[in-house]
Scaffold this motif. Sequence first.
Motif, PDB file in Angstrom:
ATOM      1  N   GLN A 137      -6.021  -3.812 -51.629  1.00  0.00           N
ATOM      2  CA  GLN A 137      -5.541  -4.498 -51.384  1.00  0.00           C
ATOM      3  C   GLN A 137      -5.123  -5.598 -51.898  1.00  0.00           C
ATOM      4  O   GLN A 137      -4.139  -6.421 -51.260  1.00  0.00           O
ATOM      5  N   ARG A 175      -2.640  -5.844 -54.509  1.00  0.00           N
ATOM      6  CA  ARG A 175      -1.482  -5.955 -54.187  1.00  0.00           C
ATOM      7  C   ARG A 175      -1.276  -7.591 -53.346  1.00  0.00           C
ATOM      8  O   ARG A 175      -0.628  -7.799 -53.928  1.00  0.00           O
ATOM      9  N   TYR A 176      -2.048  -7.819 -52.783  1.00  0.00           N
ATOM     10  CA  TYR A 176      -2.042  -9.923 -52.239  1.00  0.00           C
ATOM     11  C   TYR A 176      -2.062 -10.602 -53.548  1.00  0.00           C
ATOM     12  O   TYR A 176      -1.183 -11.132 -53.163  1.00  0.00           O
ATOM     13  N   ASN A 213       1.980 -10.151 -55.200  1.00  0.00           N
ATOM     14  CA  ASN A 213       2.941 -10.782 -54.625  1.00  0.00           C
ATOM     15  C   ASN A 213       2.765 -12.183 -54.523  1.00  0.00           C
ATOM     16  O   ASN A 213       3.612 -12.865 -55.006  1.00  0.00           O
ATOM     17  N   GLU A 262       5.832 -14.739 -55.885  1.00  0.00           N
ATOM     18  CA  GLU A 262       5.871 -15.210 -54.895  1.00  0.00           C
ATOM     19  C   GLU A 262       5.845 -17.088 -56.104  1.00  0.00           C
ATOM     20  O   GLU A 262       6.862 -17.908 -55.831  1.00  0.00           O
ATOM     21  N   LYS A 266      -7.152 -15.901 -50.500  1.00  0.00           N
ATOM     22  CA  LYS A 266      -5.466 -16.632 -49.745  1.00  0.00           C
ATOM     23  C   LYS A 266      -5.826 -17.782 -50.240  1.00  0.00           C
ATOM     24  O   LYS A 266      -5.031 -19.027 -50.757  1.00  0.00           O
TER      25      LYS A 266
END
Lengths: 389, 160
Positions: free
Chosen positions: A295, A298-299, A302, A306, A372
């Motif tokens: 997970q 993939r984060y 991505n 971006e 994040k």
Amino acid sequence: MRNPLADKVVGIKPSGIRKFFDIASEMKDAISLGVGEPDFDTPWHIRDEGIYSLEQGRTIYTSNAGLKELRQEISNYIHRKQGVWYDPGKEVLVTVGGSEAIDIGIRAMINPGEEVLIPQPSFVSYEPCAVLAGAVPVVINLKEENQFRLTAEELEEAITDRTKLLVLPFPNNPTGAIMEKADLEAIAEVIVKHDIFVMSDEIYSELTYTDKHVSIIEIPGMRERTILINGFSKAYAMTGWRLGYACGPAEIIEQMTKIHQFAIMCAPSTSQYAAIEALKNGDEDVVEMRTAYNQRRRYLLNAFQEMGLSCFEPYGAFYMFPCIKEFGMSSDDFATRFLREEKVAVVPGNAFGDCGEGYLRISYAYSLDHLKIAMGRMKKFITRLRTEN
Amino acid sequence: MRQELLKVIEKNSRIDLKELAVILGVQEAEVVEELAALESEGIICGYHTLINWEKTSEEKVTALIEVRVTPQRGQGFDSIAERIYNYPEVRSVYLISGGYDLMVILEGKSLREVSAFVSDKLSTLETVLSTATHFILKKYKDHGTVISSKKQDEREMITP
């Protein structure tokens, strides 16, 4: 006074990571994407077995090669995963981490002056271990255009009359690259043709995000010329327990065991008892951790997309290896400025070999929340760099 | 995708849909569809928040009450369970195997309020044979989350 030091050791340059570590650890409020170990705790039932063994007073040496039951479980595990059988009595050796297996494996197989092929970017230990064993390390520079896999052509080109051993570091730290079955079949042909041996470091085998990890031992003709290295650190989040193992032909394992017996005696007994539990009842933990890593993978992929940051998709380990060549600065400069200005520690790609220049190693052995925050800072940083240029 | 989706939102129901889609490797529209399906199938029953009330000024007392009952003909335990769970102060009701029948988790403002509920409302139900009330003194872990302490990341900043 005479020089107390050995030239061979002094000649080995300190790990590039060390230098960066010193800068990073001075910065108290920095956050890190720089670790090479899981963020999970060792699953409780495994720790509990370690504790239980201590309560039982099982605090004595085990046999040199490791507890018989553990070697049996290792053999079962490899048979379960790879469909290849090793004799637990003669073909399995329990070591102090995968690292010890790398060291004694090279020492057991190499005569002075023989060449060891080391694909890079890769883990920092292979080259110094080869040098200490009297080998001549020969680096193969892997390329992003091949997804950092080793091709048959690259291998063929690096082989000479003196080549003895190929180190095969997949799934790879720091790139996250894997070798699929077809890739392995292609290099196996070259390996057999030139009659060389393989040390396959598969410490990240459980962290493969395609269908299944394929080992070179599964390719016909390779089991008999391969030392397989694996361990418990990454799959079961057991880095501090220091436990790994090597499997291979009896004649090589016998000589490795000899070095191990004189230099180490045996791997820590507490860790060995815990490891039996890991192999017996740890499959679900592995799946759970792998799902979480995937997970995050993939984060990050991505997030890089971006930001418009170029990064090939890794299918193994827990690292991303984005390319920073667009900024026209070295990996060291990028990482240093990123740390100073945004207080995020990453490892410059060149710490894993010269061909890692122009890349960064970003670990995702962190929670999504942590990632994040770090990606927010990274976006800010590269946006600033782009306006500077 | 269903199992993995459930596992993720069981831990974090506030995760945004776009991020959920990214980490599961699917389109956002698929996530929306799947969530709607899970809700309508009654698999997702709610999105709650885990609160450590001890850290607030609000006084709360939680009790676990073991209840032995006489099952009723044709309805077993269901109708007595319903009579109990309809009280709003009752947080949970479970049918239990073993020495008693129903486990009732009750939340009240004070010991007195909880005691009053047990003696006035619960014990007086005609099918209730006996009750045993246990007050919770401290919550260490709830819903899979350790409440008391947050663990620090003790790893080195950079390791190979």
